[in-house]
Motif scaffolding. Structure first.
Motif, PDB file in Angstrom:
ATOM      1  N   PRO A  74     -35.282 -24.360   2.578  1.00 43.12           N
ATOM      2  CA  PRO A  74     -36.254 -23.590   3.360  1.00 43.12           C
ATOM      3  C   PRO A  74     -37.443 -23.179   2.495  1.00 43.12           C
ATOM      4  CG  PRO A  74     -34.516 -22.133   2.625  1.00 43.12           C
ATOM      5  CD  PRO A  74     -34.157 -23.520   2.144  1.00 43.12           C
ATOM      6  N   GLN A  75     -38.383 -22.455   3.108  1.00 41.96           N
ATOM      7  CA  GLN A  75     -39.515 -21.954   2.334  1.00 41.96           C
ATOM      8  C   GLN A  75     -39.015 -21.068   1.211  1.00 41.96           C
ATOM      9  OE1 GLN A  75     -42.430 -20.030   4.908  1.00 41.96           O
ATOM     10  NE2 GLN A  75     -43.706 -21.840   4.667  1.00 41.96           N
ATOM     11  N   ALA A  76     -39.646 -21.201   0.062  1.00 41.31           N
ATOM     12  CA  ALA A  76     -39.245 -20.399  -1.092  1.00 41.31           C
ATOM     13  C   ALA A  76     -40.475 -20.103  -1.937  1.00 41.31           C
ATOM     14  CB  ALA A  76     -38.213 -21.148  -1.923  1.00 41.31           C
ATOM     15  N   ARG A  77     -40.408 -19.025  -2.685  1.00 43.26           N
ATOM     16  CA  ARG A  77     -41.478 -18.683  -3.627  1.00 43.26           C
ATOM     17  C   ARG A  77     -41.292 -19.523  -4.874  1.00 43.26           C
ATOM     18  NH1 ARG A  77     -45.198 -15.866  -1.775  1.00 43.26           N
ATOM     19  NH2 ARG A  77     -44.717 -14.364  -0.177  1.00 43.26           N
ATOM     20  N   ILE A  78     -42.372 -20.147  -5.313  1.00 42.22           N
ATOM     21  CA  ILE A  78     -42.350 -20.942  -6.534  1.00 42.22           C
ATOM     22  C   ILE A  78     -43.473 -20.467  -7.437  1.00 42.22           C
ATOM     23  CG2 ILE A  78     -41.329 -22.954  -5.414  1.00 42.22           C
ATOM     24  CD1 ILE A  78     -44.162 -24.219  -5.462  1.00 42.22           C
ATOM     25  N   SER A  79     -43.352 -20.729  -8.703  1.00 40.49           N
ATOM     26  CA  SER A  79     -44.415 -20.398  -9.651  1.00 40.49           C
ATOM     27  C   SER A  79     -44.340 -21.357 -10.818  1.00 40.49           C
ATOM     28  CB  SER A  79     -44.284 -18.947 -10.129  1.00 40.49           C
ATOM     29  OG  SER A  79     -43.073 -18.780 -10.829  1.00 40.49           O
ATOM     30  N   GLY A  80     -45.434 -21.465 -11.532  1.00 45.37           N
ATOM     31  CA  GLY A  80     -45.457 -22.352 -12.686  1.00 45.37           C
ATOM     32  C   GLY A  80     -46.847 -22.472 -13.257  1.00 45.37           C
ATOM     33  N   THR A  81     -46.990 -23.403 -14.176  1.00 49.78           N
ATOM     34  CA  THR A  81     -48.286 -23.673 -14.771  1.00 49.78           C
ATOM     35  C   THR A  81     -48.586 -25.157 -14.659  1.00 49.78           C
ATOM     36  OG1 THR A  81     -47.301 -23.953 -16.962  1.00 49.78           O
ATOM     37  CG2 THR A  81     -48.164 -21.762 -16.425  1.00 49.78           C
ATOM     38  N   LEU A  82     -49.863 -25.481 -14.643  1.00 47.70           N
ATOM     39  CA  LEU A  82     -50.317 -26.855 -14.542  1.00 47.70           C
ATOM     40  C   LEU A  82     -51.255 -27.139 -15.704  1.00 47.70           C
ATOM     41  CD1 LEU A  82     -51.170 -26.782 -10.739  1.00 47.70           C
ATOM     42  CD2 LEU A  82     -49.133 -27.782 -11.786  1.00 47.70           C
ATOM     43  N   GLY A  83     -51.071 -28.267 -16.350  1.00 46.43           N
ATOM     44  CA  GLY A  83     -51.936 -28.660 -17.446  1.00 46.43           C
ATOM     45  C   GLY A  83     -53.213 -29.294 -16.931  1.00 46.43           C
ATOM     46  N   SER A  84     -54.240 -29.233 -17.758  1.00 44.31           N
ATOM     47  CA  SER A  84     -55.527 -29.810 -17.380  1.00 44.31           C
ATOM     48  C   SER A  84     -56.015 -30.740 -18.483  1.00 44.31           C
ATOM     49  CB  SER A  84     -56.567 -28.710 -17.160  1.00 44.31           C
ATOM     50  OG  SER A  84     -57.848 -29.274 -16.954  1.00 44.31           O
ATOM     51  N   MET A  85     -56.629 -31.845 -18.051  1.00 44.12           N
ATOM     52  CA  MET A  85     -57.310 -32.742 -18.982  1.00 44.12           C
ATOM     53  C   MET A  85     -58.812 -32.654 -18.712  1.00 44.12           C
ATOM     54  SD  MET A  85     -54.622 -35.940 -19.253  1.00 44.12           S
ATOM     55  CE  MET A  85     -55.207 -36.720 -17.787  1.00 44.12           C
ATOM     56  N   GLY A  86     -59.241 -31.483 -18.220  1.00 42.60           N
ATOM     57  CA  GLY A  86     -60.642 -31.307 -17.875  1.00 42.60           C
ATOM     58  C   GLY A  86     -60.935 -31.811 -16.483  1.00 42.60           C
ATOM     59  N   GLN A  87     -60.157 -31.407 -15.519  1.00 37.61           N
ATOM     60  CA  GLN A  87     -60.257 -31.910 -14.149  1.00 37.61           C
ATOM     61  C   GLN A  87     -60.519 -30.776 -13.166  1.00 37.61           C
ATOM     62  OE1 GLN A  87     -56.483 -32.924 -15.261  1.00 37.61           O
ATOM     63  NE2 GLN A  87     -55.418 -32.118 -13.459  1.00 37.61           N
ATOM     64  N   ARG A  88     -60.738 -31.151 -11.912  1.00 37.06           N
ATOM     65  CA  ARG A  88     -60.962 -30.174 -10.849  1.00 37.06           C
ATOM     66  C   ARG A  88     -59.819 -30.113  -9.849  1.00 37.06           C
ATOM     67  NH1 ARG A  88     -65.339 -32.190  -7.754  1.00 37.06           N
ATOM     68  NH2 ARG A  88     -64.949 -30.392  -6.446  1.00 37.06           N
ATOM     69  N   VAL A  89     -59.014 -31.153  -9.740  1.00 34.90           N
ATOM     70  CA  VAL A  89     -57.966 -31.232  -8.720  1.00 34.90           C
ATOM     71  C   VAL A  89     -56.593 -31.235  -9.392  1.00 34.90           C
ATOM     72  CG1 VAL A  89     -57.037 -32.599  -6.820  1.00 34.90           C
ATOM     73  CG2 VAL A  89     -59.506 -32.496  -7.172  1.00 34.90           C
TER      74      VAL A  89
END
Length: 179
Positions: free
Chosen positions: A37-52
């Motif tokens: 079911p729906q759940a709360r998630i969290s985390g981090t995302l890496g960037s290589m100098g992007q917008r999306v």
């Protein structure tokens, strides 16, 4: 801490619940996230100098986004209007500087189980096969030839596997890098 006898007894007593939990784990591994079911998630995302950026989930209904400050010392709230959510993609109006953990997020994601009957049916079928298999989970099957093969882990213990037809039903729910 529980002893091995306690663990084995608990597994045997669990029966259908144990098989359902194993099937849920197999679906989560295949899809790359929990789906329902729906759940709360969290985390981090890496960037290589992007917008999306792609979130590791689908059907995101709430999202808060923080980005690393210019010095990379702490996260700050992304300014209102500097990003938008499109499906499971976060699109920023400006490029996010490269960093291993450039974007921090918290989201509510997933479906109500009643809205994804195909996922629910895969869970139930995989759990049923695991519970009924005499010596392990069905790994493959042939309908007209009536042949069945059972799946085992490397140490001989039975495991829950997903059939190709079930993987086809789950394909729209996969996230991340999918072959």
């Amino acid at each position: 801490m529980a002893g091995i006898d306690d663990i084995l007894a608990g597994s045997a007593d669990a029966g259908a619940d144990f098989c359902l939990a194993a099937a849920q784990a197999a679906v989560r591994r295949y899809c790359g996230w929990h789906v329902a079911p729906q759940a709360r998630i969290s985390g981090t995302l890496g960037s290589m100098g992007q917008r999306v950026f792609a979130l590791p989930a689908q059907n995101v209904s709430e999202l808060s986004v923080r980005v690393l400050d210019p010095l990379g010392a702490e996260y700050v709230d992304a300014p209102e209007g500097s990003w938008r959510l499109g499906g499971s993609l976060i699109e920023f109006t400006a490029y996010v500087p490269p960093s291993v953990a450039a974007v921090s997020y918290e989201a509510l994601a997933g479906w109500d189980p009643e809205d994804v009957p195909d996922v629910k049916s895969v869970l139930l079928q995989a759990a049923r096969r695991a519970a009924q298999a005499p010596s392990g989970a069905v790994k493959s099957q042939t309908v007209n030839g009536a042949s069945v093969s059972y799946g085992f882990s490397g140490d001989g213990a039975p495991m829950v596997t997903l059939l190709e037809s079930e993987k086809a039903l789950l394909a729209p729910y996969r996230v991340g890098r999918c072959p």
